[in-house]
Design a protein around this motif. Structure first.
Motif, mmCIF file in Angstrom:
data_model
loop_
_atom_site.group_PDB
_atom_site.id
_atom_site.type_symbol
_atom_site.label_atom_id
_atom_site.label_comp_id
_atom_site.label_asym_id
_atom_site.label_seq_id
_atom_site.Cartn_x
_atom_site.Cartn_y
_atom_site.Cartn_z
ATOM 1 N N GLY A 130 0.817 -1.212 0.000
ATOM 2 C CA GLY A 130 0.000 0.000 0.000
ATOM 3 C C GLY A 130 0.847 1.257 0.000
ATOM 4 N N ALA A 131 1.931 1.227 0.755
ATOM 5 C CA ALA A 131 2.833 2.387 0.790
ATOM 6 C C ALA A 131 3.496 2.592 -0.569
ATOM 7 C CB ALA A 131 3.888 2.200 1.881
ATOM 8 N N LEU A 132 3.891 1.506 -1.206
ATOM 9 C CA LEU A 132 4.505 1.614 -2.530
ATOM 10 C C LEU A 132 3.508 2.173 -3.545
ATOM 11 C CD1 LEU A 132 6.486 -1.708 -2.336
ATOM 12 C CD2 LEU A 132 7.518 0.554 -2.709
ATOM 13 N N ARG A 134 1.222 4.315 -2.908
ATOM 14 C CA ARG A 134 1.132 5.758 -2.628
ATOM 15 C C ARG A 134 2.353 6.522 -3.130
ATOM 16 N NH1 ARG A 134 -2.148 7.856 1.618
ATOM 17 N NH2 ARG A 134 -1.368 9.773 0.716
ATOM 18 N N MET A 135 3.462 5.829 -3.342
ATOM 19 C CA MET A 135 4.681 6.485 -3.818
ATOM 20 C C MET A 135 4.565 6.905 -5.283
ATOM 21 S SD MET A 135 6.877 6.582 -1.339
ATOM 22 C CE MET A 135 6.834 5.912 0.306
ATOM 23 N N GLY A 136 3.632 6.291 -5.984
ATOM 24 C CA GLY A 136 3.402 6.678 -7.372
ATOM 25 C C GLY A 136 4.551 6.332 -8.296
ATOM 26 N N GLU A 137 4.831 7.249 -9.206
ATOM 27 C CA GLU A 137 5.814 7.025 -10.262
ATOM 28 C C GLU A 137 7.198 6.648 -9.739
ATOM 29 O OE1 GLU A 137 7.092 9.623 -13.906
ATOM 30 O OE2 GLU A 137 4.950 9.930 -13.482
ATOM 31 N N ALA A 138 7.563 7.167 -8.580
ATOM 32 C CA ALA A 138 8.897 6.892 -8.035
ATOM 33 C C ALA A 138 9.093 5.403 -7.742
ATOM 34 C CB ALA A 138 9.126 7.709 -6.761
ATOM 35 N N ALA A 139 8.000 4.689 -7.445
ATOM 36 C CA ALA A 139 8.105 3.267 -7.101
ATOM 37 C C ALA A 139 8.000 2.350 -8.313
ATOM 38 C CB ALA A 139 7.023 2.904 -6.087
ATOM 39 N N VAL A 140 7.619 2.876 -9.467
ATOM 40 C CA VAL A 140 7.374 2.032 -10.645
ATOM 41 C C VAL A 140 8.576 1.162 -11.011
ATOM 42 C CG1 VAL A 140 6.889 2.068 -13.134
ATOM 43 C CG2 VAL A 140 5.488 3.423 -11.550
ATOM 44 N N VAL A 146 10.259 -6.323 -9.400
ATOM 45 C CA VAL A 146 9.666 -7.438 -8.651
ATOM 46 C C VAL A 146 8.840 -8.315 -9.590
ATOM 47 C CG1 VAL A 146 7.959 -8.032 -6.876
ATOM 48 C CG2 VAL A 146 9.648 -6.246 -6.425
ATOM 49 N N ILE A 147 7.990 -7.686 -10.387
ATOM 50 C CA ILE A 147 7.094 -8.429 -11.276
ATOM 51 C C ILE A 147 7.872 -9.225 -12.320
ATOM 52 C CG2 ILE A 147 5.358 -8.141 -13.095
ATOM 53 C CD1 ILE A 147 4.247 -5.816 -11.377
ATOM 54 N N GLU A 148 8.945 -8.648 -12.835
ATOM 55 C CA GLU A 148 9.705 -9.279 -13.911
ATOM 56 C C GLU A 148 10.710 -10.328 -13.424
ATOM 57 O OE1 GLU A 148 11.317 -5.853 -15.869
ATOM 58 O OE2 GLU A 148 9.384 -5.360 -16.801
ATOM 59 N N GLN A 159 1.059 -8.549 -5.311
ATOM 60 C CA GLN A 159 1.003 -7.310 -4.514
ATOM 61 C C GLN A 159 1.664 -6.163 -5.270
ATOM 62 O OE1 GLN A 159 0.298 -6.681 -0.911
ATOM 63 N NE2 GLN A 159 -0.054 -8.732 -0.172
ATOM 64 N N ALA A 160 2.789 -6.449 -5.920
ATOM 65 C CA ALA A 160 3.484 -5.417 -6.693
ATOM 66 C C ALA A 160 2.610 -4.963 -7.867
ATOM 67 C CB ALA A 160 4.836 -5.936 -7.193
ATOM 68 N N GLY A 161 1.943 -5.910 -8.512
ATOM 69 C CA GLY A 161 1.038 -5.563 -9.603
ATOM 70 C C GLY A 161 -0.111 -4.698 -9.121
ATOM 71 N N TRP A 162 -0.641 -5.050 -7.963
ATOM 72 C CA TRP A 162 -1.712 -4.232 -7.374
ATOM 73 C C TRP A 162 -1.202 -2.815 -7.114
ATOM 74 C CZ3 TRP A 162 -1.825 -1.613 -2.761
ATOM 75 C CH2 TRP A 162 -3.031 -1.009 -2.445
ATOM 76 N N ALA A 163 -0.017 -2.691 -6.541
ATOM 77 C CA ALA A 163 0.541 -1.370 -6.233
ATOM 78 C C ALA A 163 0.706 -0.546 -7.517
ATOM 79 C CB ALA A 163 1.877 -1.500 -5.508
ATOM 80 N N LEU A 164 1.087 -1.196 -8.596
ATOM 81 C CA LEU A 164 1.240 -0.492 -9.868
ATOM 82 C C LEU A 164 -0.100 -0.031 -10.431
ATOM 83 C CD1 LEU A 164 3.929 -2.618 -11.710
ATOM 84 C CD2 LEU A 164 4.104 -0.194 -11.111
ATOM 85 N N SER A 165 -1.138 -0.762 -10.144
ATOM 86 C CA SER A 165 -2.442 -0.436 -10.716
ATOM 87 C C SER A 165 -3.130 0.718 -10.017
ATOM 88 C CB SER A 165 -3.352 -1.673 -10.690
ATOM 89 O OG SER A 165 -3.763 -1.966 -9.358
ATOM 90 N N CYS A 166 -2.629 1.100 -8.881
ATOM 91 C CA CYS A 166 -3.292 2.176 -8.109
ATOM 92 C C CYS A 166 -2.940 3.556 -8.635
ATOM 93 C CB CYS A 166 -2.907 2.067 -6.644
ATOM 94 S SG CYS A 166 -3.552 0.591 -5.882
#
Length: 166
Positions: A130-132, A134-140, A146-148, A159-166
């Motif tokens: 969830g925190a990632l 909220r970090m937006g573009e900086a966390a991409v 992680v996903i790759e 979880q990483a995919g979910w964070a990217l979708s937010c």
């Protein structure tokens, strides 16, 4: 009554039970200091007490602590990052991840990724995700890594995919 008492969690880690009266007083004092512009984020003893208070059994007090860290600002990032990485109490680690989400300081991204991938507590992993988010573009870039990766578990990739979708 002592400020804390030790309990042992089911997985063997020692957890501190926080005296709610002490948490209430600490929140009041720090809130006043922030309002009066006298709060010193370099006061390591005070910051440590704030971190330990994140184990308060009351959800509303833990949320107040997240808000309080938000008021302190990015000066709280190093203490929160350290606690997320090292505190034995998973409840404290969860609150630290939520406070880091509120701060949105990109300096916390490596530690949040580590918590997502390595923390033994699934709720801490979710809080880090969830925190990632909220970090937006900086966390991409870190989330894409992680996903790759062929070595990371599917649960964390999800979880990483979910964070990217937010």
């Amino acid at each position: 009554m002592d400020a804390t008492e030790s309990d042992v969690a089911p997985h063997g880690e020692v957890l501190e039970t926080i005296d709610p009266d002490i948490t209430d007083a600490l929140i009041d004092v720090v809130s006043q200091q922030i309002e009066l512009l006298t709060f010193d984020p370099e006061d390591s003893a005070l910051m440590s007490r704030l971190i330990d208070s994140c184990a308060d059994p009351r959800e509303e007090m833990r949320l107040k602590l997240v808000e309080l860290f938000g008021e302190i600002g990015e000066e709280a990032t190093p203490v929160l990052v350290h606690a997320l990485s090292n505190h034995p109490n998973p409840l404290v680690r969860r609150v630290c991840a939520k406070a880091l989400a509120r701060l949105g300081d990109p300096d916390a991204i490596p530690t949040l990724i580590h918590a997502l991938m390595q923390d033994a507590d699934p709720m801490t992993q979710s809080s880090a995700s969830g925190a990632l988010a909220r970090m937006g573009e900086a966390a991409v870039p870190a989330l894409l890594e992680v996903i790759e990766s062929p070595t990371y578990p599917d649960a964390q990739k999800g979880q990483a995919g979910w964070a990217l979708s937010c």
